[in-house]
Motif scaffolding. Structure first.
Motif, short mmCIF file in Angstrom:
data_model
loop_
_atom_site.label_atom_id
_atom_site.label_comp_id
_atom_site.label_asym_id
_atom_site.label_seq_id
_atom_site.Cartn_x
_atom_site.Cartn_y
_atom_site.Cartn_z
N ASP A 267 0.87 -1.25 0.05
CA ASP A 267 0.08 0.01 -0.05
C ASP A 267 0.89 1.23 0.02
OD1 ASP A 267 -2.11 -1.67 0.15
OD2 ASP A 267 -2.30 -1.40 2.14
N ASP A 268 1.75 1.43 0.99
CA ASP A 268 2.78 2.50 0.88
C ASP A 268 4.13 2.27 -0.07
OD1 ASP A 268 1.25 3.93 2.96
OD2 ASP A 268 1.92 2.44 4.35
N LEU A 269 4.51 0.91 -0.19
CA LEU A 269 5.55 0.75 -0.98
C LEU A 269 5.82 -0.39 -1.43
CD1 LEU A 269 8.57 2.20 -1.40
CD2 LEU A 269 9.33 0.58 0.39
N GLY A 333 2.31 -10.47 -3.84
CA GLY A 333 1.44 -9.55 -3.47
C GLY A 333 2.41 -8.13 -2.95
N SER A 334 3.58 -8.19 -3.03
CA SER A 334 4.34 -7.22 -2.35
C SER A 334 4.51 -5.82 -3.51
CB SER A 334 5.54 -7.34 -2.14
OG SER A 334 6.40 -7.85 -3.33
N THR A 335 3.66 -6.10 -4.72
CA THR A 335 3.89 -4.89 -5.87
C THR A 335 2.42 -4.45 -6.31
OG1 THR A 335 4.03 -6.66 -7.49
CG2 THR A 335 6.22 -5.61 -6.52
N SER A 336 1.83 -3.49 -6.14
CA SER A 336 0.53 -3.00 -6.57
C SER A 336 0.80 -1.35 -7.32
CB SER A 336 -0.28 -2.87 -5.39
OG SER A 336 0.03 -2.16 -4.61
N PRO A 337 -0.12 -0.82 -7.76
CA PRO A 337 -0.20 0.51 -8.24
C PRO A 337 0.35 1.55 -6.92
CG PRO A 337 -2.04 -0.60 -9.11
CD PRO A 337 -1.60 -1.43 -8.13
N PRO A 338 1.18 2.49 -7.24
CA PRO A 338 1.53 3.42 -6.12
C PRO A 338 0.62 4.46 -5.57
CG PRO A 338 2.41 4.14 -8.13
CD PRO A 338 1.61 2.96 -8.66
#
Length: 343
Positions: A267-269, A333-338
């Motif tokens: 979520d944050d990074l 799951g550790s990557t998502s839109p910023p």
């Protein structure tokens, strides 16, 4: 430690006969052979394989120099090499250079003191060991490099496609919308002269992005420096929205720092790391990784050395000077839109 002479005295035979019991037992009469075998068992005698191989003209010992003994990549690599080499009768001595050519020079001297017949080398950064390595090669020591290829190296090597792997990682983050991306290490010809850090800004530029000067830090490839660097990057007025760790140990340091700052992943990074270590799949969320085919790379490296030593390395006779293996991106799951980080 019992010697073959001790065995001969206890069995009441000559040293030559005692040796023949070990090498050519069928040539002795059963009663004599039994006496020698009883003496061996009683004295707990073990053959000096190193001395025997040296008398035969070639040592059966091989040296393996890793970058960091704490890095699971090197542990997996060493275990696989040891297994492949053992099948051909070779014993492995393991050492580390801490990614430093200066430290490596000392380790090469120690290995040569053991009269190794070959060396599997993860080269350190710098030039301090290059002349001595060439001297070893001129003395008949076979050399195969892996994981990092120094400029102008003339030795066979086994490598990951580091530039291609870095491209996959950056393109993945870019596709999610990240523009402020930092790698945990900036290329430096002496301190960090490897392909992942070199490729990172080139891939960014190819996507129309730049790496801000404040993101560029020359650092060592270990957990503690990654921990410190992550804190520094996330304390910037314009912190990155995504981090790429160059090794699995760096990822541990980065993960610690992110948690200490109370930030959420992703979520944050967003976080991506090289090396598919067990812990990366166990944390919540699991970490997106660039996976190296460690087993295949180590097997190819060991077989290449066996071939150079005159053994039966499978398929290595036609191998290119530098064998390059592709990486595999494992999305988790550790990557998502910023989103914009609070300051």
């Amino acid at each position: 430690m019992s010697t073959i002479q001790d065995v001969a005295r206890l069995a009441g035979v000559s040293p030559t006969t005692a040796k023949r019991a070990l090498r050519e037992p069928a040539k002795l009469n059963p009663e004599t052979l039994a006496r020698v075998q009883r003496a061996i068992e009683q004295l707990h005698y073990e053959t000096d394989q190193r001395a025997g191989s040296l008398r035969g003209g070639q040592s059966s010992t091989v040296g393996l120099i890793v970058g960091n003994v704490l890095e699971p990549f090197f542990a997996h690599f060493a275990r696989t090499c040891a297994r492949v080499l053992a099948e051909e009768g070779y014993t492995l001595i393991i050492s580390e250079n801490e990614y430093s050519a200066a430290r490596e020079l000392d380790e090469l001297r120690r290995l040569y003191g053991q009269r190794v017949s070959g060396i599997i080398l993860r080269p350190g950064y710098g030039n301090e060991s290059r002349d001595y390595l060439a001297r070893l090669a001129s003395r008949g020591v076979s050399i195969v490099e892996y994981d990092y290829l120094p400029p102008h190296s003339s030795y066979p090597a086994v490598m990951l496609d580091n530039a291609g792997a870095m491209r996959e990682a950056v393109v993945h983050l870019h596709a999610l919308g990240h523009r402020c991306i930092a790698a945990l290490g900036t290329y430096d010809p002496v301190v960090l002269s490897e392909e992942r850090s070199r490729a990172f800004p080139e891939v960014m530029n190819s996507l129309g992005l730049v790496v801000p000067p404040e993101y560029r830090r020359v650092t060592a490839l270990n957990e503690d420096t990654a921990y410190t660097l992550t804190h520094e990057l996330l304390a910037l007025p314009n912190p990155p929205t995504a981090l790429i760790a160059l090794t699995g140990m760096q990822a541990i340091g980065a993960y610690r720092a992110i948690r200490e700052r109370g930030l959420g992943i992703p979520d944050d990074l967003s976080l991506v790391t090289f090396d598919n270590y067990t812990w990366t799949a166990l944390v919540d969320p699991p970490i997106t990784v660039v996976e190296q085919p460690v087993e295949a790379m180590a097997t190819a490296t060991a077989q290449r050395l066996i071939t150079l030593l005159g053994g039966t390395g499978t398929g290595q006779e036609t191998a290119p000077q530098v064998q390059v293996f592709p990486a595999r991106m494992v999305l988790r799951g550790s990557t998502s839109p910023p989103r914009v980080l609070a300051t």
